[in-house]
Design a protein around this motif. Structure first.
Motif, PDB file in Angstrom:
ATOM      1  N   TRP A  57       0.521  -1.155   0.079  1.00 51.78           N
ATOM      2  CA  TRP A  57       0.009   0.036   0.091  1.00 51.78           C
ATOM      3  C   TRP A  57       0.924   1.411   0.035  1.00 51.78           C
ATOM      4  O   TRP A  57       0.452   2.154  -0.805  1.00 51.78           O
ATOM      5  CB  TRP A  57      -0.985   0.021   1.205  1.00 51.78           C
ATOM      6  N   ARG A 103      -5.492  11.025   2.170  1.00 51.75           N
ATOM      7  CA  ARG A 103      -4.755   9.737   2.726  1.00 51.75           C
ATOM      8  C   ARG A 103      -4.255   8.825   1.555  1.00 51.75           C
ATOM      9  O   ARG A 103      -3.165   8.210   1.758  1.00 51.75           O
ATOM     10  CB  ARG A 103      -5.976   8.816   3.415  1.00 51.75           C
ATOM     11  N   TRP A 145      -9.955   1.286   0.894  1.00 47.17           N
ATOM     12  CA  TRP A 145      -9.176   1.275   2.217  1.00 47.17           C
ATOM     13  C   TRP A 145      -9.326   2.743   2.836  1.00 47.17           C
ATOM     14  O   TRP A 145      -9.636   2.534   4.132  1.00 47.17           O
ATOM     15  CB  TRP A 145      -7.832   0.964   1.695  1.00 47.17           C
ATOM     16  N   ALA A 146      -9.317   3.686   2.227  1.00 49.03           N
ATOM     17  CA  ALA A 146      -9.247   5.047   2.865  1.00 49.03           C
ATOM     18  C   ALA A 146     -10.617   5.298   3.892  1.00 49.03           C
ATOM     19  O   ALA A 146     -10.722   5.663   4.781  1.00 49.03           O
ATOM     20  CB  ALA A 146      -8.975   6.119   1.956  1.00 49.03           C
ATOM     21  N   PHE A 156     -12.876   2.913   4.589  1.00 50.61           N
ATOM     22  CA  PHE A 156     -12.942   2.252   5.636  1.00 50.61           C
ATOM     23  C   PHE A 156     -11.996   2.690   6.970  1.00 50.61           C
ATOM     24  O   PHE A 156     -12.698   2.606   8.105  1.00 50.61           O
ATOM     25  CB  PHE A 156     -12.328   0.554   5.546  1.00 50.61           C
ATOM     26  N   GLU A 157     -10.848   3.090   6.751  1.00 48.04           N
ATOM     27  CA  GLU A 157     -10.169   3.831   7.863  1.00 48.04           C
ATOM     28  C   GLU A 157     -10.644   5.036   8.281  1.00 48.04           C
ATOM     29  O   GLU A 157     -10.486   5.187   9.746  1.00 48.04           O
ATOM     30  CB  GLU A 157      -8.663   4.005   7.344  1.00 48.04           C
ATOM     31  N   LYS A 200     -13.193   3.744  10.924  1.00 51.04           N
ATOM     32  CA  LYS A 200     -12.594   3.143  11.944  1.00 51.04           C
ATOM     33  C   LYS A 200     -12.220   3.971  12.909  1.00 51.04           C
ATOM     34  O   LYS A 200     -11.861   3.597  14.203  1.00 51.04           O
ATOM     35  CB  LYS A 200     -11.671   1.983  11.519  1.00 51.04           C
ATOM     36  N   ASP A 201     -11.410   4.999  12.498  1.00 44.10           N
ATOM     37  CA  ASP A 201     -10.504   5.670  13.364  1.00 44.10           C
ATOM     38  C   ASP A 201     -11.484   6.956  14.046  1.00 44.10           C
ATOM     39  O   ASP A 201     -10.887   7.783  14.679  1.00 44.10           O
ATOM     40  CB  ASP A 201      -9.307   6.153  12.880  1.00 44.10           C
ATOM     41  N   THR A 256     -12.869   9.461  12.270  1.00 43.80           N
ATOM     42  CA  THR A 256     -12.626  10.721  11.718  1.00 43.80           C
ATOM     43  C   THR A 256     -14.251  10.850  10.898  1.00 43.80           C
ATOM     44  O   THR A 256     -14.727  12.157  11.020  1.00 43.80           O
ATOM     45  CB  THR A 256     -11.954  10.545  10.468  1.00 43.80           C
TER      46      THR A 256
END
Length: 240
Positions: A3, A46, A215-216, A218-219, A222-223, A225
């Motif tokens: 990645w 990101r 991916w971005a 999901f992150e 998850k975090d 934001t």
């Protein structure tokens, strides 16, 4: 590591994404802001992408994307016809609750779409609605007026020029508060609950980018934001 190398190689690339004004998701006031706008920009950051966001009417967007003339559009419902020319992220940008809004003095007699048969309903031009709504339109059970913005449709409702408005629950509430219309309310439960996605033009060169957006996004969920972005606009609009 894979990645990281992929994202480094993508640094300084740009992507133009288009949407339509759709507060609180896309707000066209002194520069583009909104929940979806901020999420898309954060995903781009990101991924090392310089994302440029432009506005275009929904109907024109749909025609241009289906003709292969737009690379990135948000926020779209997933439909079988659109799958022929659009690639969807697997993580949605938001969840749309399509809801009928009526005048408060009509609400006791209007609880469902069937109660509006023979009446006139306003919707945003080019929007994907619901199967139930489209069936009623085709069969002539309702009359539909298409408008350019939700502000226009809510003003028409307040003036009695239409009997109801079909729109996203958050959007409708935002417009009602913005215009100071205290005689309009949503009918609950909503007619449908549907995820809305970022889509890319269906082409092999965008497959990797679609995976990277997954991916971005999901992150971002998850975090925490996403929730922080949403709360910022929820606070501004006064909703809960």
């Amino acid at each position: 590591m894979l990645w990281s190398l992929t994202l480094q190689a993508q640094q300084n690339r740009s992507l133009t994404c288009l949407s339509a004004a759709y507060p609180p998701y896309v707000i066209d006031d002194d520069g583009l802001t909104g929940i979806d706008v901020d999420v898309v920009r954060e995903a781009g950051r990101r991924l090392g992408l310089d994302i440029k966001i432009r506005l275009e009417p929904w109907k024109r967007l749909e025609e241009a994307l289906s003709a292969g003339l737009r690379d990135c559009v948000f926020s779209y419902f997933k439909t079988d016809p659109r799958k022929a020319y659009a690639m969807y992220t697997s993580v949605p940008l938001h969840i749309t609750q399509y809801t009928l809004f009526v005048r408060t003095d009509q609400a006791p007699q209007t609880r469902t779409l069937q109660d509006l048969f023979g009446k006139t309903i306003a919707v945003n031009r080019g929007f994907q609605t619901t199967p139930e709504f489209e069936s009623a339109r085709r069969q002539g059970q309702i009359k539909v007026i298409e408008v350019g913005r939700d502000e226009q449709s809510m003003k028409m409702l307040a003036l009695g020029r239409v009997h109801a408005v079909l729109t996203n629950a958050d959007v409708g509430q935002h417009v009602i508060r913005k215009l100071g219309l205290d005689d309009i309310e949503p009918l609950m439960p909503p007619m449908s609950i549907t995820p809305a996605y970022l889509v890319l033009r269906k082409a092999s060169e965008f497959e990797t980018l679609r995976d990277q957006f997954n991916w971005a996004l999901f992150e971002i969920l998850k975090d925490g934001t996403y929730e922080r972005i949403r709360e910022r606009y929820i606070d501004e609009t006064g909703s809960d």
